[in-house]
Design an enzyme around this catalytic site. Structure first.
Site, PDB file in Angstrom:
ATOM      1  CG  HIS A  43       1.147  -3.882 -10.201  1.00  0.00           C
ATOM      2  ND1 HIS A  43       1.705  -3.218  -9.432  1.00  0.00           N
ATOM      3  CD2 HIS A  43       2.331  -4.399 -10.932  1.00  0.00           C
ATOM      4  CE1 HIS A  43       3.181  -3.081  -9.084  1.00  0.00           C
ATOM      5  NE2 HIS A  43       3.315  -4.164 -10.051  1.00  0.00           N
ATOM      6  CD  GLU A  72      -0.115   0.639 -10.225  1.00  0.00           C
ATOM      7  OE1 GLU A  72      -0.087   1.463  -9.633  1.00  0.00           O
ATOM      8  OE2 GLU A  72      -0.238  -0.507  -9.545  1.00  0.00           O
ATOM      9  CG  HIS A 200       0.232  -0.055  -1.509  1.00  0.00           C
ATOM     10  ND1 HIS A 200       0.437  -0.948  -2.417  1.00  0.00           N
ATOM     11  CD2 HIS A 200       0.342  -0.539  -0.485  1.00  0.00           C
ATOM     12  CE1 HIS A 200       0.502  -2.045  -1.887  1.00  0.00           C
ATOM     13  NE2 HIS A 200       0.574  -1.980  -0.642  1.00  0.00           N
TER      14      HIS A 200
HETATM   15  C1  LIG Z   1       2.112   0.055  -6.879  1.00  0.00           C
HETATM   16  C2  LIG Z   1       0.983  -0.164  -6.081  1.00  0.00           C
HETATM   17  O1  LIG Z   1       1.221  -0.008  -4.904  1.00  0.00           O
HETATM   18  C3  LIG Z   1       0.120  -1.198  -6.301  1.00  0.00           C
HETATM   19  O2  LIG Z   1       0.015  -1.517  -7.754  1.00  0.00           O
HETATM   20  C4  LIG Z   1      -0.026  -2.460  -5.682  1.00  0.00           C
HETATM   21  O3  LIG Z   1       1.083  -2.831  -5.609  1.00  0.00           O
HETATM   22  C5  LIG Z   1      -1.023  -3.320  -6.040  1.00  0.00           C
HETATM   23  O4  LIG Z   1      -0.606  -4.429  -6.439  1.00  0.00           O
HETATM   24  P1  LIG Z   1      -1.103  -6.116  -5.981  1.00  0.00           P
HETATM   25  O5  LIG Z   1      -2.560  -5.732  -6.308  1.00  0.00           O
HETATM   26  O6  LIG Z   1      -0.546  -6.700  -6.849  1.00  0.00           O
HETATM   27  O7  LIG Z   1      -0.800  -5.999  -4.481  1.00  0.00           O
HETATM   28  N1  LIG Z   2      -0.714   2.101  -7.337  1.00  0.00           N
HETATM   29  C1  LIG Z   2      -1.598   1.569  -6.130  1.00  0.00           C
HETATM   30  C2  LIG Z   2      -2.573   0.927  -6.629  1.00  0.00           C
HETATM   31  O1  LIG Z   2      -2.723   0.750  -7.744  1.00  0.00           O
HETATM   32  C3  LIG Z   2      -3.645   0.060  -5.794  1.00  0.00           C
HETATM   33  O2  LIG Z   2      -2.814  -0.137  -4.632  1.00  0.00           O
HETATM   34  P1  LIG Z   2      -3.798  -0.826  -3.477  1.00  0.00           P
HETATM   35  O3  LIG Z   2      -5.034   0.045  -3.248  1.00  0.00           O
HETATM   36  O4  LIG Z   2      -4.341  -2.250  -4.045  1.00  0.00           O
HETATM   37  O5  LIG Z   2      -2.917  -1.033  -2.275  1.00  0.00           O
END
Ligand SMILES: CC(=O)[C@@H](O)[C@H](O)COP(=O)(O)O
Ligand SMILES: NCC(=O)COP(=O)(O)O
Length: 248
Positions: A43, A72, A200
């Site tokens: 992301h 993402e 998440h």
């Molecule tokens: C969309 C989502 O839920 C994940 O990509 C989460 O936001 C992780 O991103 P960060 O690692 O920047 O918190």
């Molecule tokens: N789309 C959710 C993700 O990639 C990972 O979220 P998190 O486990 O880091 O909260």
């Protein structure tokens, strides 16, 4: 079988904290793949707090063809300095999947999904452009979203249910209502012909109950908890633990 996509953002957080290349995002990806994960998620954010454009390009070049690459990001965030914008990243990297997330730059992490009724028309040309690049498009939505028709109408193929509130409720020992909201949205999405992803704050503790409630989930993307658990248990054994949960 639900695909496990490992999110490597937190590997990049550690690396960026010292400069240099340790821990190495590519090596972490290889380790997760050798342990059996089916996808890698990143992301990249405009502030480059973790994954950088170069990581995206390197992963795109090196990931095996049978490993799903999922990028993402907020498609509306404009290019900023070395961050070229989500569309430009996807033009260069051609990920199998792009997950559109309505994050502001000042958010600590993702904390809500799209309002599809409000955002669909604005999303449509972008969804079409990502599709032209060969990317499957998934839209991040809140659990409890009942109206999924706009997602299907504008050409998205999947939704990703934001599971943060479920994870929080699970940790409080009261997951039932939050889990029911995930199931409701998953069912309604399926009725629209959409595939359903989730992510998440999923962890080894809370994933099993979610998966038992929605065993036909196409994919879960997991980063923060998985990388934290891997500090104690090792990355490969941790990935294998998640795969066991998903195959139970
Ligand atoms: C969309 C989502 O839920 C994940 O990509 C989460 O936001 C992780 O991103 P960060 O690692 O920047 O918190
Ligand atoms: N789309 C959710 C993700 O990639 C990972 O979220 P998190 O486990 O880091 O909260």
């Amino acid at each position: 079988m639900t695909l496990l996509s490992v999110n490597l953002n937190k590997i990049a957080v550690l690396r960026n904290s010292r400069g240099g290349n340790e821990p190495d995002v590519l090596r972490a990806a290889r380790t997760c793949i050798e342990a059996g994960c089916g996808g890698i998620t990143v992301h990249p954010r405009p502030d480059l707090r973790h994954i950088r454009p170069d990581d995206v390009y390197a992963l795109a070049e090196r990931l095996p063809a049978d490993i799903e690459f999922n990028i993402e990001g907020n498609p509306f965030a404009p290019p900023r300095g070395p961050y070229p914008g989500l569309l430009a990243l996807c033009r260069a990297a051609r990920p199998a999947q792009v997950t559109l997330v309505p994050d502001n730059d000042d958010q600590l992490t993702s904390d809500h999904g799209f309002d599809l009724q409000r955002d669909a028309n604005r999303l449509r040309p972008l969804v079409e452009e990502f599709a032209r690049l060969g990317c499957r498009v998934s839209l991040f939505v809140d659990a409890g979203t009942r109206e999924l028709e706009p997602a299907a109408r504008i050409g998205a193929q999947r939704i990703e249910i934001y599971t943060g509130p479920y994870a929080h409720a699970y940790a409080q020992g009261q997951p039932d209502a939050a889990l029911a909201a995930c199931v409701e949205t998953a069912r309604r999405a399926r009725a629209q012909g959409l595939g359903v992803n989730a992510g998440h704050d999923l962890s080894q503790s809370n994933l099993g109950a979610l998966h038992r409630a929605i065993p036909w989930l196409a994919e879960v993307s997991i980063g923060h908890a998985l990388i934290c658990e891997a500090l104690y248990e090792g990355l490969a054994p941790t990935v294998r633990n998640y795969l066991k949960i998903l195959s139970a």
